[in-house]
Scaffold this motif. Structure first.
Motif, PDB file in Angstrom:
ATOM      1  N   ARG A   2      12.170  20.697  -1.740  1.00  0.00           N
ATOM      2  CA  ARG A   2      13.072  20.935  -2.862  1.00  0.00           C
ATOM      3  C   ARG A   2      12.683  20.072  -4.061  1.00  0.00           C
ATOM      4  N   THR A   3      13.082  20.539  -5.245  1.00  0.00           N
ATOM      5  CA  THR A   3      12.868  19.767  -6.468  1.00  0.00           C
ATOM      6  C   THR A   3      13.942  18.694  -6.513  1.00  0.00           C
ATOM      7  N   HIS A   4      13.633  17.556  -5.901  1.00  0.00           N
ATOM      8  CA  HIS A   4      14.629  16.521  -5.614  1.00  0.00           C
ATOM      9  C   HIS A   4      13.908  15.184  -5.676  1.00  0.00           C
ATOM     10  N   PHE A   5      14.350  14.292  -6.569  1.00  0.00           N
ATOM     11  CA  PHE A   5      13.624  13.046  -6.769  1.00  0.00           C
ATOM     12  C   PHE A   5      13.389  12.293  -5.457  1.00  0.00           C
ATOM     13  N   GLY A   6      14.393  12.230  -4.591  1.00  0.00           N
ATOM     14  CA  GLY A   6      14.244  11.467  -3.359  1.00  0.00           C
ATOM     15  C   GLY A   6      13.128  11.997  -2.481  1.00  0.00           C
ATOM     16  N   ALA A   7      13.121  13.314  -2.266  1.00  0.00           N
ATOM     17  CA  ALA A   7      12.089  13.921  -1.426  1.00  0.00           C
ATOM     18  C   ALA A   7      10.709  13.761  -2.054  1.00  0.00           C
ATOM     19  N   ILE A   8      10.640  13.865  -3.375  1.00  0.00           N
ATOM     20  CA  ILE A   8       9.357  13.708  -4.071  1.00  0.00           C
ATOM     21  C   ILE A   8       8.837  12.289  -3.914  1.00  0.00           C
ATOM     22  N   TRP A   9       9.706  11.293  -4.111  1.00  0.00           N
ATOM     23  CA  TRP A   9       9.264   9.902  -3.978  1.00  0.00           C
ATOM     24  C   TRP A   9       8.815   9.604  -2.551  1.00  0.00           C
ATOM     25  N   GLU A  10       9.493  10.183  -1.552  1.00  0.00           N
ATOM     26  CA  GLU A  10       9.063   9.987  -0.159  1.00  0.00           C
ATOM     27  C   GLU A  10       7.654  10.522   0.056  1.00  0.00           C
ATOM     28  N   SER A  11       7.376  11.697  -0.496  1.00  0.00           N
ATOM     29  CA  SER A  11       6.040  12.280  -0.328  1.00  0.00           C
ATOM     30  C   SER A  11       4.983  11.473  -1.080  1.00  0.00           C
ATOM     31  N   VAL A  12       5.346  10.935  -2.229  1.00  0.00           N
ATOM     32  CA  VAL A  12       4.424  10.086  -2.990  1.00  0.00           C
ATOM     33  C   VAL A  12       4.116   8.816  -2.197  1.00  0.00           C
ATOM     34  N   ALA A  13       5.133   8.220  -1.570  1.00  0.00           N
ATOM     35  CA  ALA A  13       4.914   7.014  -0.762  1.00  0.00           C
ATOM     36  C   ALA A  13       3.938   7.285   0.370  1.00  0.00           C
ATOM     37  N   ASP A  14       4.014   8.474   0.961  1.00  0.00           N
ATOM     38  CA  ASP A  14       3.073   8.840   2.016  1.00  0.00           C
ATOM     39  C   ASP A  14       1.651   8.973   1.475  1.00  0.00           C
ATOM     40  N   ALA A  15       1.532   9.398   0.216  1.00  0.00           N
ATOM     41  CA  ALA A  15       0.209   9.683  -0.361  1.00  0.00           C
ATOM     42  C   ALA A  15      -0.475   8.442  -0.916  1.00  0.00           C
ATOM     43  N   VAL A  16       0.287   7.495  -1.478  1.00  0.00           N
ATOM     44  CA  VAL A  16      -0.317   6.325  -2.157  1.00  0.00           C
ATOM     45  C   VAL A  16       0.356   5.045  -1.688  1.00  0.00           C
ATOM     46  N   GLY A  17       0.507   4.884  -0.379  1.00  0.00           N
ATOM     47  CA  GLY A  17       1.297   3.788   0.178  1.00  0.00           C
ATOM     48  C   GLY A  17       0.887   2.400  -0.259  1.00  0.00           C
ATOM     49  N   ASP A  18      -0.413   2.155  -0.459  1.00  0.00           N
ATOM     50  CA  ASP A  18      -0.865   0.816  -0.813  1.00  0.00           C
ATOM     51  C   ASP A  18      -0.747   0.516  -2.306  1.00  0.00           C
ATOM     52  N   GLN A  19      -0.552   1.553  -3.117  1.00  0.00           N
ATOM     53  CA  GLN A  19      -0.431   1.372  -4.560  1.00  0.00           C
ATOM     54  C   GLN A  19       0.896   0.679  -4.886  1.00  0.00           C
ATOM     55  N   ALA A  20       0.913  -0.157  -5.927  1.00  0.00           N
ATOM     56  CA  ALA A  20       2.145  -0.835  -6.339  1.00  0.00           C
ATOM     57  C   ALA A  20       3.132   0.178  -6.914  1.00  0.00           C
ATOM     58  N   ALA A  21       4.353   0.154  -6.422  1.00  0.00           N
ATOM     59  CA  ALA A  21       5.412   1.010  -6.966  1.00  0.00           C
ATOM     60  C   ALA A  21       6.204   0.276  -8.039  1.00  0.00           C
ATOM     61  N   ILE A  22       6.462  -1.025  -7.808  1.00  0.00           N
ATOM     62  CA  ILE A  22       7.260  -1.831  -8.739  1.00  0.00           C
ATOM     63  C   ILE A  22       6.597  -3.198  -8.894  1.00  0.00           C
ATOM     64  N   VAL A  23       6.500  -3.645 -10.123  1.00  0.00           N
ATOM     65  CA  VAL A  23       5.973  -4.977 -10.426  1.00  0.00           C
ATOM     66  C   VAL A  23       6.963  -5.668 -11.365  1.00  0.00           C
ATOM     67  N   GLN A  24       7.324  -6.891 -11.007  1.00  0.00           N
ATOM     68  CA  GLN A  24       8.147  -7.713 -11.894  1.00  0.00           C
ATOM     69  C   GLN A  24       7.681  -9.151 -11.764  1.00  0.00           C
ATOM     70  N   GLY A  25       6.998  -9.648 -12.799  1.00  0.00           N
ATOM     71  CA  GLY A  25       6.435 -10.986 -12.714  1.00  0.00           C
ATOM     72  C   GLY A  25       5.444 -11.064 -11.569  1.00  0.00           C
ATOM     73  N   GLU A  26       5.676 -12.011 -10.650  1.00  0.00           N
ATOM     74  CA  GLU A  26       4.785 -12.161  -9.505  1.00  0.00           C
ATOM     75  C   GLU A  26       5.166 -11.261  -8.335  1.00  0.00           C
ATOM     76  N   ARG A  27       6.286 -10.584  -8.431  1.00  0.00           N
ATOM     77  CA  ARG A  27       6.704  -9.687  -7.348  1.00  0.00           C
ATOM     78  C   ARG A  27       5.984  -8.350  -7.460  1.00  0.00           C
ATOM     79  N   ARG A  28       5.445  -7.879  -6.350  1.00  0.00           N
ATOM     80  CA  ARG A  28       4.771  -6.592  -6.300  1.00  0.00           C
ATOM     81  C   ARG A  28       5.240  -5.884  -5.032  1.00  0.00           C
ATOM     82  N   VAL A  29       5.798  -4.694  -5.185  1.00  0.00           N
ATOM     83  CA  VAL A  29       6.298  -3.915  -4.056  1.00  0.00           C
ATOM     84  C   VAL A  29       5.447  -2.655  -3.957  1.00  0.00           C
ATOM     85  N   SER A  30       4.763  -2.482  -2.827  1.00  0.00           N
ATOM     86  CA  SER A  30       3.923  -1.300  -2.654  1.00  0.00           C
ATOM     87  C   SER A  30       4.788  -0.057  -2.451  1.00  0.00           C
ATOM     88  N   TRP A  31       4.191   1.090  -2.631  1.00  0.00           N
ATOM     89  CA  TRP A  31       4.925   2.336  -2.413  1.00  0.00           C
ATOM     90  C   TRP A  31       5.422   2.435  -0.977  1.00  0.00           C
TER      91      TRP A  31
END
Length: 538
Positions: A2-31
């Motif tokens: 479905r065209t649904h942000f949650g489902a889309i973000w889940e699929s993106v996390a599966d595709a680019v898991g090691d890529q940084a999703a959020i960065v704030q200062g020294e904090r880095r959270v991978s997908w």
């Protein structure tokens, strides 16, 4: 899918898991961690009795936890609710009650405010505390609240939940007057709106379906050009959350957040350089002028070649500021979007080759301008009308059918949103924005739109910012007055500033009184605080 942000973000996390999703200062959270942390929070929400349609409040500063809470609520078909971190006492209690918030995730530094209203918010099931230090009254924690870090360490991730297509999305907007109101959208339509318009903004081919997004994220990463977006304004406001986080995350972007909690131009440019930010979200002059001033003060200090797009919405963005930014950044494109929480209506694009005028926009294909009696304004007629958006039109305001009926209504069988912006349509079809109708000043029968006068005042080289309001006048009903702040080191007298504006405005629009202040009052997202400006003249 479905065209649904949650489902889309889940699929993106599966595709680019090691890529940084959020960065704030020294904090880095991978997908991968982003999705798993949201899934653990989802478990806590479900254990607390959250069901589809339950409201989850985010009383948080910009942080990874804000994004994770937003993701978790959408994951479990609940409704994330933005809560302005400036709200105190009755303001906070009102929103908790009006939005029917059942779970509140909050920073511990705001804990004294939560403690003061929790007994007057009987609908709250669960408090989750993000530790960022003691509250203003010196207390460290709110009794009964679960620690966010403890929850992450002790809770298993929830299984993914299939969207059903009936999910709701609500975003609270304060506007310039009145109490905040929740604008309701079908989440599928809301998601689809951004997926339709966002690709062209970032130079990506249009998406066919939601299934195309994860492969696009993977392809961009494999080609060495993953998107890096940065939100200047708070995520609690739509411009920052939608254009700096939610839409970029649909293509696997890294969402960068400033470490500080107020605009620091040097920190912003440092972050853009360090993280290779390509897409920077701002809110008009309130953000762009300080950014330009930093470049003027120390030209050549930063390597900003990565930055290709600046998006602004929600406040006036003056042409002289756009020109100044592009002088320093000749490859920059500036997208000035005309829109509000109630819908988008047009945009202007400024580049080194194309200089649009301040407050002139190309109307979107679904937008029109109507007179008070429902006639469509004829291009070139000089008539003033109200801008209407007929594309993604909200369902209405949450629990307020009267306001909904006034703002969202049909014309000739088409449903439009009328947020209150007044404009003229030029002969070439472009729109000249005059301002928000609720702020219009009637002085002796003449209508004055504050934004037009503010732009004229800011044309003086010494003026950094300005706000224009109407105050009671025995003879004219209202008279036009203004406050202004000067650029650092600049000197100018009020009479000199008004005289300069006289060269650009009809005399009846000129402020009858101008007072200089240290800082023009604005909300954290850069929007004008007109009540505070008016209070200067009380």
């Amino acid at each position: 899918m479905r065209t649904h942000f949650g489902a889309i973000w889940e699929s993106v996390a599966d595709a680019v898991g090691d890529q940084a999703a959020i960065v704030q200062g020294e904090r880095r959270v991978s997908w991968r961690d982003y999705e798993q942390r949201a899934a653990r929070l989802t478990t806590a929400l479900l254990d607390a009795g959250v069901v589809p349609g339950s409201k989850v409040g985010m009383y948080l500063y910009n942080s990874p936890e804000y994004a994770e809470t937003n993701f978790a609520a959408i994951k479990c078909r609940a409704v994330p609710i933005n809560v302005n971190y400036r709200y105190l006492g009755d303001e906070l209690r009102y929103l908790l009650d009006d939005a029917d918030i059942e779970v509140l995730v909050f920073h511990s530094s705001l804990g004294d405010r939560v403690r003061a209203v929790r007994d007057r918010a009987p609908g709250l099931r669960l408090l989750i505390e993000v530790d960022d230090g003691p509250a203003a009254d010196g207390t460290a924690h709110v009794d009964g609240a679960i620690g966010y870090d403890e929850l992450q360490a002790t809770t298993a991730p929830a299984a993914r939940i299939e969207p059903q297509g009936d999910e709701l999305y609500i975003f609270y907007t304060g506007g310039t007057t009145g109490m905040p109101k929740g604008v309701m959208y079908p989440l599928e339509d809301f998601t689809g709106f951004f997926l339709d318009g966002y690709p062209a903004m970032i130079g990506v081919d249009p998406f066919g379906t939601a299934e195309d997004l994860a492969p696009t994220a993977r392809r961009l990463l494999d080609e060495g050009r993953p998107l890096v977006a940065m939100s200047g304004p708070p995520l609690m406001h739509g411009t920052g959350c939608w254009l700096g986080l939610m839409a970029p995350h649909a293509v696997g972007a890294t969402a960068v957040l400033a470490a500080g909690r107020s605009l620091d131009a040097v920190e912003t440019w440092d972050t853009v350089e360090r993280e290779g930010v390509q897409h920077l979200v701002v809110v008009g002059d309130a953000f762009a002028r300080p950014l330009l001033r930093a470049l003027d003060t120390d030209p050549g200090r930063w390597d900003l070649d990565s930055l290709r797009l600046m998006i602004s919405s929600g406040a006036m963005f003056s042409m002289d500021v756009k020109q100044g930014l592009i002088k320093h950044l000749p490859n920059l494109a500036i997208a000035d979007v005309l829109g509000s929480t109630e819908g988008g209506m047009g945009q202007s694009i400024t580049t080194a080759e194309t200089m649009a005028e301040t407050a002139k926009f190309a109307l979107s294909a679904t937008a029109k301008v109507f007179t008070d009696d429902g006639r469509e304004v004829t291009p070139g007629s000089g008539e003033v009308g109200m801008v209407a958006n007929g594309g993604l039109t909200p369902i209405g305001y949450y629990k307020d059918p009267e306001k909904s009926a006034r703002t969202f209504r049909e014309v000739d069988g088409v449903r439009y949103s009328f947020p209150g912006d007044m404009a003229m349509v030029e002969a070439d079809g472009t729109l000249t924005l005059l301002g928000r109708g609720s702020n219009c000043i009637n002085t002796g029968g003449e209508k004055v739109f504050p934004e037009e006068v503010e732009e004229a005042l800011k044309g003086h080289p010494a003026v950094d910012d300005a706000l224009v309001v109407g105050v009671p006048d025995e003879r004219f009903g209202s008279r036009v007055v203004a406050i202004a702040s000067l650029s650092p080191g600049a000197v100018a007298e009020p009479a000199e500033i008004v005289a300069d504006a006289r060269t650009r405005l009809a005399s009846y629009k000129l402020p009858r009184e101008l007072r200089l202040v240290d800082h023009v009052p604005r909300a954290p997202n850069g929007k004008a605080d007109y009540p505070a400006a008016r209070a200067v003249f009380d």
